[in-house]
Write an enzyme that holds these catalytic residues in place. Sequence first.
Site, PDB file in Angstrom:
ATOM      1  N   HIS A 116       2.376  -2.207  -3.976  1.00  0.00           N
ATOM      2  CA  HIS A 116       1.733  -3.267  -4.759  1.00  0.00           C
ATOM      3  C   HIS A 116       2.372  -3.470  -6.132  1.00  0.00           C
ATOM      4  CE1 HIS A 116      -2.179  -3.095  -2.175  1.00  0.00           C
ATOM      5  NE2 HIS A 116      -1.202  -3.763  -1.592  1.00  0.00           N
ATOM      6  N   CYS A 145      11.059 -13.306 -20.559  1.00  0.00           N
ATOM      7  CA  CYS A 145      12.321 -12.761 -20.060  1.00  0.00           C
ATOM      8  C   CYS A 145      13.422 -13.068 -21.073  1.00  0.00           C
ATOM      9  CB  CYS A 145      12.623 -13.435 -18.725  1.00  0.00           C
ATOM     10  SG  CYS A 145      14.232 -13.085 -18.019  1.00  0.00           S
TER      11      CYS A 145
HETATM   12  P1  NAD Z   1     -10.601   0.213  -4.087  1.00  0.00           P
HETATM   13  O1  NAD Z   1     -10.955   0.150  -5.532  1.00  0.00           O
HETATM   14  O2  NAD Z   1     -10.918  -0.892  -3.205  1.00  0.00           O
HETATM   15  O3  NAD Z   1     -11.216   1.527  -3.411  1.00  0.00           O
HETATM   16  C1  NAD Z   1     -11.085   2.792  -3.955  1.00  0.00           C
HETATM   17  C2  NAD Z   1     -11.578   3.817  -2.949  1.00  0.00           C
HETATM   18  O4  NAD Z   1     -11.496   5.098  -3.565  1.00  0.00           O
HETATM   19  C3  NAD Z   1     -13.018   3.636  -2.509  1.00  0.00           C
HETATM   20  O5  NAD Z   1     -13.100   3.733  -1.095  1.00  0.00           O
HETATM   21  C4  NAD Z   1     -13.764   4.803  -3.170  1.00  0.00           C
HETATM   22  O6  NAD Z   1     -14.851   5.279  -2.398  1.00  0.00           O
HETATM   23  C5  NAD Z   1     -12.674   5.834  -3.277  1.00  0.00           C
HETATM   24  N1  NAD Z   1     -12.826   6.811  -4.365  1.00  0.00           N
HETATM   25  C6  NAD Z   1     -13.356   6.633  -5.598  1.00  0.00           C
HETATM   26  N2  NAD Z   1     -13.279   7.760  -6.321  1.00  0.00           N
HETATM   27  C7  NAD Z   1     -12.674   8.691  -5.525  1.00  0.00           C
HETATM   28  C8  NAD Z   1     -12.292  10.046  -5.714  1.00  0.00           C
HETATM   29  N3  NAD Z   1     -12.512  10.697  -6.875  1.00  0.00           N
HETATM   30  N4  NAD Z   1     -11.691  10.692  -4.683  1.00  0.00           N
HETATM   31  C9  NAD Z   1     -11.446  10.043  -3.488  1.00  0.00           C
HETATM   32  N5  NAD Z   1     -11.783   8.761  -3.274  1.00  0.00           N
HETATM   33  C10 NAD Z   1     -12.381   8.081  -4.279  1.00  0.00           C
HETATM   34  O7  NAD Z   1      -9.067   0.564  -4.091  1.00  0.00           O
HETATM   35  P2  NAD Z   1      -7.967   0.236  -3.075  1.00  0.00           P
HETATM   36  O8  NAD Z   1      -8.454   0.341  -1.658  1.00  0.00           O
HETATM   37  O9  NAD Z   1      -6.833   1.047  -3.463  1.00  0.00           O
HETATM   38  O10 NAD Z   1      -7.651  -1.332  -3.276  1.00  0.00           O
HETATM   39  C11 NAD Z   1      -7.643  -2.014  -4.507  1.00  0.00           C
HETATM   40  C12 NAD Z   1      -6.271  -2.546  -4.918  1.00  0.00           C
HETATM   41  O11 NAD Z   1      -6.251  -2.712  -6.312  1.00  0.00           O
HETATM   42  C13 NAD Z   1      -5.182  -1.563  -4.638  1.00  0.00           C
HETATM   43  O12 NAD Z   1      -4.482  -2.014  -3.567  1.00  0.00           O
HETATM   44  C14 NAD Z   1      -4.346  -1.461  -5.916  1.00  0.00           C
HETATM   45  O13 NAD Z   1      -3.178  -2.231  -5.816  1.00  0.00           O
HETATM   46  C15 NAD Z   1      -5.187  -2.057  -6.976  1.00  0.00           C
HETATM   47  N6  NAD Z   1      -5.687  -1.062  -7.952  1.00  0.00           N
HETATM   48  C16 NAD Z   1      -4.857  -0.096  -8.451  1.00  0.00           C
HETATM   49  C17 NAD Z   1      -5.331   0.837  -9.350  1.00  0.00           C
HETATM   50  C18 NAD Z   1      -4.385   1.900  -9.868  1.00  0.00           C
HETATM   51  O14 NAD Z   1      -3.178   1.692  -9.880  1.00  0.00           O
HETATM   52  N7  NAD Z   1      -4.887   3.087 -10.249  1.00  0.00           N
HETATM   53  C19 NAD Z   1      -6.659   0.791  -9.775  1.00  0.00           C
HETATM   54  C20 NAD Z   1      -7.482  -0.226  -9.261  1.00  0.00           C
HETATM   55  C21 NAD Z   1      -6.989  -1.144  -8.349  1.00  0.00           C
HETATM   56 ZN    ZN Z   2      14.519 -14.964 -16.665  1.00  0.00          ZN
END
Ligand code: NAD
Ligand code: ZN
Length: 244
Positions: A116, A145
Amino acid sequence: MYEEAVSRLASARSLAVITGAGISAESGIPTFRGKDGLWRNYKAEELATPEAFERSPSVVWEWYDMRRGVCASAKPNPAHFAVADMERTIEDFLLITQNVDGLHCRAGSKKLLEIHGNIWKARCMKCRSVFEVNETPLKENPVRCKCGSIARPYIVWFGERYEEGILERASEFLSRTDFLIVIGTSGMVTTPVWLVQIADKAGAYIVDINIEPSLVTGIADHFLEGKAGLVLPEFWSNAKSKRH
Ligand code: NAD
Ligand code: ZN
């Protein structure tokens, strides 16, 4: 069964790990759907889209800059370090992360696909070059840029295509791995679920780690319920001690 999962991992010759926002939750980075999911009453789904950026590039950059600040002060947690140790132990390894926070790299992971994108990078809207933007708060918003055009965050937004070839590399590995660990992935984004299904069809043993059942849990052979930072290091050290 836990014991079976441990002994399967102990004898695995190839290992894939898929991570989502849940693995970084204990580092203090909110998941999109958790209780801290709103910013100025916007949902992530209303900001992480090409339409939102077209409407207001500076609002979208402001939101990312807030999140960049959170990532900058966050540290990798024991789950990120356990994943990096798996890579050092099992030669045939691939990490596929949906996270954009950069914490896996900071924990030492090298064989990874950031499907992502990465919050520390930007892509020019005109010449499409990708470059790093390290400062937060941003010096100029929107980011520009060298060619003078506006740049966007280097992130795959809702409704967008993945970087060319990246899913092929992930699916090639998943179609031949014998073990897959999925961590902190809700499955609301459909691509990760599709990747898990590829490993399942190919006969991999699948462990799902989450604080609650997700759309991945039903596909997995074993559900390890709990916080990734607690459950994963223990699971890994049990398996690692049985490897020979
Ligand atoms: P999501 O927010 O939809 O789901 C997160 C999942 O993690 C949930 O199922 C939840 O129950 C679980 N969870 C929460 N705390 C936890 C813990 N301590 N241990 C284990 N599991 C735990 O996230 P997603 O499915 O990754 O999708 C959201 C999209 O948004 C991602 O694809 C990503 O690109 C982006 N995102 C990235 C970040 C980051 O880079 N840290 C943060 C938020 C969203
Ligand atoms: Zn450019």
